[in-house]
Enzyme design. Structure first.
Site, mmCIF file in Angstrom:
data_model
loop_
_atom_site.group_PDB
_atom_site.id
_atom_site.type_symbol
_atom_site.label_atom_id
_atom_site.label_comp_id
_atom_site.label_asym_id
_atom_site.label_seq_id
_atom_site.Cartn_x
_atom_site.Cartn_y
_atom_site.Cartn_z
ATOM 1 N N ASP A 144 0.841 -1.206 0.000
ATOM 2 C CA ASP A 144 0.000 0.000 0.000
ATOM 3 C C ASP A 144 0.874 1.253 0.000
ATOM 4 O O ASP A 144 0.562 2.247 -0.669
ATOM 5 C CB ASP A 144 -0.922 -0.013 1.224
ATOM 6 C CG ASP A 144 -1.793 -1.256 1.263
ATOM 7 O OD1 ASP A 144 -2.331 -1.623 0.197
ATOM 8 O OD2 ASP A 144 -1.910 -1.880 2.328
ATOM 9 N N HIS B 77 -5.548 -3.584 5.454
ATOM 10 C CA HIS B 77 -5.147 -3.901 4.072
ATOM 11 C C HIS B 77 -6.317 -4.478 3.287
ATOM 12 O O HIS B 77 -6.308 -5.639 2.889
ATOM 13 C CB HIS B 77 -3.952 -4.864 4.067
ATOM 14 C CG HIS B 77 -3.532 -5.244 2.681
ATOM 15 N ND1 HIS B 77 -2.942 -4.351 1.805
ATOM 16 C CD2 HIS B 77 -3.661 -6.391 1.980
ATOM 17 C CE1 HIS B 77 -2.714 -4.945 0.654
ATOM 18 N NE2 HIS B 77 -3.152 -6.186 0.727
HETATM 19 N N1 NAI Z 1 -0.371 -8.437 1.850
HETATM 20 C C1 NAI Z 1 -0.430 -8.043 0.599
HETATM 21 O O1 NAI Z 1 -0.238 -6.863 0.315
HETATM 22 C C2 NAI Z 1 -0.714 -9.015 -0.499
HETATM 23 C C3 NAI Z 1 -1.151 -10.276 -0.217
HETATM 24 N N2 NAI Z 1 -1.388 -11.175 -1.214
HETATM 25 C C4 NAI Z 1 -1.856 -12.521 -0.828
HETATM 26 O O2 NAI Z 1 -0.763 -13.442 -0.843
HETATM 27 C C5 NAI Z 1 -1.262 -14.768 -0.999
HETATM 28 C C6 NAI Z 1 -0.452 -15.530 -2.042
HETATM 29 O O3 NAI Z 1 -0.630 -14.976 -3.309
HETATM 30 P P1 NAI Z 1 0.086 -15.608 -4.604
HETATM 31 O O4 NAI Z 1 1.500 -15.893 -4.318
HETATM 32 O O5 NAI Z 1 -0.266 -14.763 -5.762
HETATM 33 O O6 NAI Z 1 -0.711 -16.999 -4.712
HETATM 34 P P2 NAI Z 1 -0.231 -18.328 -5.443
HETATM 35 O O7 NAI Z 1 -1.426 -19.222 -5.542
HETATM 36 O O8 NAI Z 1 0.505 -18.009 -6.697
HETATM 37 O O9 NAI Z 1 0.816 -18.950 -4.441
HETATM 38 C C7 NAI Z 1 0.444 -19.426 -3.180
HETATM 39 C C8 NAI Z 1 1.370 -20.544 -2.803
HETATM 40 O O10 NAI Z 1 0.983 -20.990 -1.508
HETATM 41 C C9 NAI Z 1 1.160 -22.397 -1.499
HETATM 42 N N3 NAI Z 1 0.423 -23.000 -0.406
HETATM 43 C C10 NAI Z 1 -0.888 -23.303 -0.329
HETATM 44 N N4 NAI Z 1 -1.149 -23.896 0.843
HETATM 45 C C11 NAI Z 1 0.012 -23.938 1.532
HETATM 46 C C12 NAI Z 1 0.399 -24.437 2.796
HETATM 47 N N5 NAI Z 1 -0.474 -24.999 3.623
HETATM 48 N N6 NAI Z 1 1.698 -24.301 3.149
HETATM 49 C C13 NAI Z 1 2.587 -23.733 2.340
HETATM 50 N N7 NAI Z 1 2.290 -23.257 1.139
HETATM 51 C C14 NAI Z 1 1.018 -23.363 0.726
HETATM 52 C C15 NAI Z 1 0.712 -22.863 -2.882
HETATM 53 O O11 NAI Z 1 1.206 -24.155 -3.177
HETATM 54 C C16 NAI Z 1 1.296 -21.755 -3.747
HETATM 55 O O12 NAI Z 1 2.588 -22.097 -4.206
HETATM 56 C C17 NAI Z 1 -2.746 -14.598 -1.345
HETATM 57 O O13 NAI Z 1 -3.521 -14.847 -0.193
HETATM 58 C C18 NAI Z 1 -2.852 -13.136 -1.763
HETATM 59 O O14 NAI Z 1 -4.134 -12.621 -1.595
HETATM 60 C C19 NAI Z 1 -1.171 -10.855 -2.517
HETATM 61 C C20 NAI Z 1 -0.709 -9.606 -2.850
HETATM 62 C C21 NAI Z 1 -0.493 -8.575 -1.888
HETATM 63 O O1 OAA Z 2 -5.670 -7.385 -4.066
HETATM 64 C C1 OAA Z 2 -5.336 -8.529 -3.736
HETATM 65 O O2 OAA Z 2 -6.113 -9.493 -3.638
HETATM 66 C C2 OAA Z 2 -3.909 -8.756 -3.382
HETATM 67 C C3 OAA Z 2 -3.476 -7.685 -2.468
HETATM 68 O O3 OAA Z 2 -3.682 -7.736 -1.274
HETATM 69 C C4 OAA Z 2 -2.931 -6.465 -3.073
HETATM 70 O O4 OAA Z 2 -2.541 -6.472 -4.251
HETATM 71 O O5 OAA Z 2 -2.898 -5.451 -2.374
#
Ligand code: NAI
Ligand code: OAA
Length: 341
Positions: free
Chosen positions: A178, A205
């Site tokens: 953010d 967030h």
């Molecule tokens: N805090 C923030 O600003 C942001 C948060 N996110 C969040 O981050 C998370 C991940 O996003 P991506 O990497 O794009 O998803 P993705 O689906 O590409 O990767 C997630 C990974 O987590 C793994 N996974 C699932 N269950 C698991 C477990 N029990 N233990 C270990 N690994 C496990 C999967 O195998 C996969 O490799 C989502 O919840 C998304 O919403 C995404 C962008 C920004």
């Molecule tokens: O928007 C989403 O789902 C992933 C996230 O938290 C971000 O990009 O800020």
């Protein structure tokens, strides 16, 4: 000639000694574990943490595909030793001795979903991973990326409380993306060099709970009310902008990996005793009546050293602050309830 060779070789011996001192002495050993390391965020985050000289051991855990990611990243000629761990049976080894655990495990959004729509799947994932952290590396700092962050951080806190090792100074919701977005969008409108821009972002967030404080942005710029409203909305909707542009192929991964690596680097600097490391993060807080809140935090040897207060807010930001509280409160309560079921 022989003499000059001797001088050269003693100079290079001195250099290699210095290098050895650097790797064993002045820069402490730090193990960083990434849970969800084979995912869209996990892979570029693993790359960026491999490039960080503060890391000596990089532990890459996922339920699938970590051997390939670890072999790939492990060939990069930087300080850290990389090990990949796959599956539940290897989670203990992945976590043992970790100073910092970063959690981007879980499902991302698709167009039309809110972050809260991820709760049903991600809450369970986070709960299991945090139970393992409590057991195998109870003293580690935890950087929570998995959404919905407004609820997953309270879930983690409750799991840690149940395990009797909760230390509120060590649990962080990563809201750095953010801040990264607010800086980028502000620099564009204010026409100032983006590298010089600072903008605190407070609240939580998700949607309206994300509240950028452009009134405190530096360098200052004289932006109209309409522009500030539009900048605020774009920051709040930044995640959705990416989700829609990716059209079903996930949410922000590259900018998130960048933001996650920045925040992890700040945590490591704090652990290493670097003074005045301040970042925004969603932490246990008393700056408002809500038990968790994102604001500027000073990082130190034990994690959170000080949660800074919000500073002066414009009338528009004061309204935004009041407007975000009900949603943030209910997301926190939802997380607490889930963890205690
Ligand atoms: N805090 C923030 O600003 C942001 C948060 N996110 C969040 O981050 C998370 C991940 O996003 P991506 O990497 O794009 O998803 P993705 O689906 O590409 O990767 C997630 C990974 O987590 C793994 N996974 C699932 N269950 C698991 C477990 N029990 N233990 C270990 N690994 C496990 C999967 O195998 C996969 O490799 C989502 O919840 C998304 O919403 C995404 C962008 C920004
Ligand atoms: O928007 C989403 O789902 C992933 C996230 O938290 C971000 O990009 O800020």
């Amino acid at each position: 000639m022989f003499r000059s060779m001797l001088v050269r070789s003693s100079a290079s011996a001195k250099q290699s000694l210095l290098r050895r001192n650097f790797s064993t002495g002045s820069v402490p050993e730090r193990k960083v574990a990434i849970l969800g390391a084979a995912g869209g965020i996990g892979q570029p985050l693993a790359l960026l943490m491999k490039l960080n000289p503060l890391v000596s051991s990089l532990s890459l855990y996922d339920i699938a595909n970590t051997p390939g990611v670890a072999a790939d990243v492990g060939h990069i000629n930087t300080r850290s030793q990389v090990v990949g761990y796959m599956g539940d049976d290897n989670l203990a080894k992945a976590l043992e001795g970790a100073d910092l655990v970063i959690i981007p495990a879980g499902v991302p959004r698709k167009p039309g979903m809110t972050r809260d729509d991820l709760f049903n799947i991600n809450a369970g994932i986070v709960k299991n991973l945090c139970s393992a952290i409590a057991k195998y590396c109870p003293h580690a700092l935890v950087n929570m990326i998995s959404n919905p962050v407004n609820s997953t951080v309270p879930i983690a806190a409750e799991i840690f409380k149940k395990a009797g090792m909760y230390d509120e100074k060590k649990l962080f919701g990563v809201t750095t993306l953010d801040v990264v977005r607010a800086k980028t969008f502000y620099a564009g409108k204010a026409n100032v060099p983006v590298a010089e821009v600072n903008v605190p972002v407070i609240g939580g967030h998700a949607g309206v709970t994300i509240l950028p404080l452009f009134s405190q942005a530096t360098p200052q710029a004289n932006l109209s009310g309409d522009v500030l409203t539009a900048l605020t909305k774009r920051t709040q909707d930044g995640g959705t902008e990416v989700v829609e542009a990716k059209a079903g192929k996930g949410s922000a991964t590259l900018s998130m990996a960048y933001a996650g690596a920045l925040f992890a680097d700040a945590c490591l600097k704090g652990l290493n005793g670097v003074p005045d490391v301040v970042e925004c993060s969603y932490v246990q807080s008393t700056v408002t009546e809500l038990p968790f809140f994102a604001s500027k935090v000073r990082l130190g040897k034990n994690g959170v050293e000080e949660v800074l207060d919000l500073g002066p807010l414009s009338d528009f930001e004061k309204e935004g602050l009041e407007a975000l509280k009900p949603e943030l409160k209910s997301s926190i309560e939802k997380g607490v309830k889930f963890a205690n079921q």
